[in-house]
Design an enzyme around this catalytic site. Structure first.
Site, PDB file in Angstrom:
ATOM      1  N   ASP A  19      -9.969   3.362   1.877  1.00 56.53           N
ATOM      2  CA  ASP A  19     -10.165   2.910   3.259  1.00 56.53           C
ATOM      3  C   ASP A  19     -10.808   4.014   4.098  1.00 56.53           C
ATOM      4  O   ASP A  19     -11.652   3.734   4.957  1.00 56.53           O
ATOM      5  CB  ASP A  19      -8.829   2.515   3.900  1.00 56.53           C
ATOM      6  CG  ASP A  19      -8.309   1.182   3.370  1.00 56.53           C
ATOM      7  OD1 ASP A  19      -9.134   0.339   2.970  1.00 56.53           O
ATOM      8  OD2 ASP A  19      -7.078   0.995   3.362  1.00 56.53           O
ATOM      9  N   LYS A  22       0.804  -1.232   0.000  1.00 53.37           N
ATOM     10  CA  LYS A  22       0.000   0.000   0.000  1.00 53.37           C
ATOM     11  C   LYS A  22       0.834   1.279   0.000  1.00 53.37           C
ATOM     12  O   LYS A  22       0.455   2.273  -0.611  1.00 53.37           O
ATOM     13  CB  LYS A  22      -0.946   0.015   1.198  1.00 53.37           C
ATOM     14  CG  LYS A  22      -2.117  -0.933   1.079  1.00 53.37           C
ATOM     15  CD  LYS A  22      -3.032  -0.764   2.270  1.00 53.37           C
ATOM     16  CE  LYS A  22      -4.324  -1.521   2.089  1.00 53.37           C
ATOM     17  NZ  LYS A  22      -5.274  -1.253   3.166  1.00 53.37           N
TER      18      LYS A  22
END
Ligand code: ATR
Length: 284
Positions: free
Chosen positions: A108, A72
């Site tokens: 997210d 990520k």
């Protein structure tokens, strides 16, 4: 799943490991429900192959990819553009291929907010929140909460210095939210817990059945809610403790679903059919 033909589009998820991911079942169900001729597959990408894997998004004309652990943060230098939210969080979980330009997003944070609203009917505006942890998931939670008007965020981490770094950066960005740093000890957290409207676990504690010390849920007042980003087949130790104290609780399944819905919107410009991704996560 769609019958694969000459026009079928391809997308997927980069992770190491990737076999446990629920994203392929979630996304393929949403593609089928929306009648989109595309398939979403797992790509097991080792860190040493990440640059080549990113180049293949362009070379193979993928619609985009999801990005999970451990890529990520590492993927950012290989992208052409970073959305503001992803830049602030310093992590990307969704890449969109716009005619060869790769744009990194972090869904997210919006996924966490959606799940807070959907699963706990919680609006951060004016609220006091204790966030446990100081990694990428903490940064996503803190930016979402501060971006939606949280009055005070206490970032509590085993290694206090990491929490301090996040608090400093976020306070430059969100001037109306007060940021406080703590560690996980009772003396450091006592006041923050009793004043909290919400406790959020962004660490991996609970994934293997381990628990936080009892003073953490024990220190919350009766009006607090508990959000555990960890999820398991049954209750996590933290959500179990919240339930025993009769506090509203939610685990990370709602965030998994909502971040996936947000990614789908960025790839295809339309909302997935309501409840389709959720049904996959709850049934699996
Ligand atoms: P992510 O990017 O997914 O948030 P990460 O960057 O590895 O993951 O961060 C993990 C967080 O979980 C860290 O805040 C870590 O605390 P430290 O900074 O002290 O390492 C926290 N964490 C992991 N295991 C923990 C444990 N057993 N007890 C308390 N905190 C833990």
């Amino acid at each position: 799943m769609t019958e694969i033909n000459g026009k079928t589009l391809l997308l997927g998820i980069f992770g190491d490991p990737v076999g446990h991911s629920l994203s392929p079942v979630m996304q393929n169900a949403a593609l089928a429900a929306a009648g989109i001729d595309a398939v979403y597959v797992p790509f097991h990408v080792k860190p040493a192959c990440l640059a080549d894997a990113v180049a293949s998004i362009r070379a193979l004309n993928l619609v985009g990819v999801s990005v999970t652990v451990p890529h990520k943060e590492l993927i950012i230098p290989y992208l052409d553009e970073l959305d503001d939210g992803a830049a602030l969080i310093g992590a990307v979980n969704t890449v969109v291929n716009r005619e060869g330009r790769l744009i990194g997003y972090n869904t997210d944070a919006p996924g966490f907010l959606t799940s807070l609203q959907r699963d706990l009917q919680f609006d951060p505006q004016g609220k006091e929140v204790v966030v446990l942890g100081a990694g990428g998931a903490c940064r996503a939670a803190v930016s979402a909460l501060a971006g939606h008007g949280a009055a005070r965020i206490v970032i509590a981490n085993r290694t206090e210095g990491k929490a301090a770094l996040i608090a400093r950066e976020m306070s430059d960005h969100f001037q109306t939210t007060e940021f406080v740093v703590a560690n996980l000890t009772q003396s450091s957290l006592k006041g923050a817990l009793s004043a909290a409207d919400l406790l959020v676990n962004t660490t991996s504690v609970g994934l293997a059945g381990e628990s936080f010390p009892g003073h953490i849920v024990g220190g919350l007042s009766g009006r607090a809610s508990v959000y555990d980003m960890v999820y398991a087949a049954s209750l996590t130790p933290l959500t179990q403790a919240a339930r025993e104290k009769n506090l509203p609780w939610a685990d990370g399944r709602g965030m998994l679903v909502a971040q996936g819905e947000e990614a789908f919107i960025r790839w295809f410009g339309l909302k997935p059919v309501d409840g389709v991704m959720h049904a996959q996560v709850v049934e699996k």
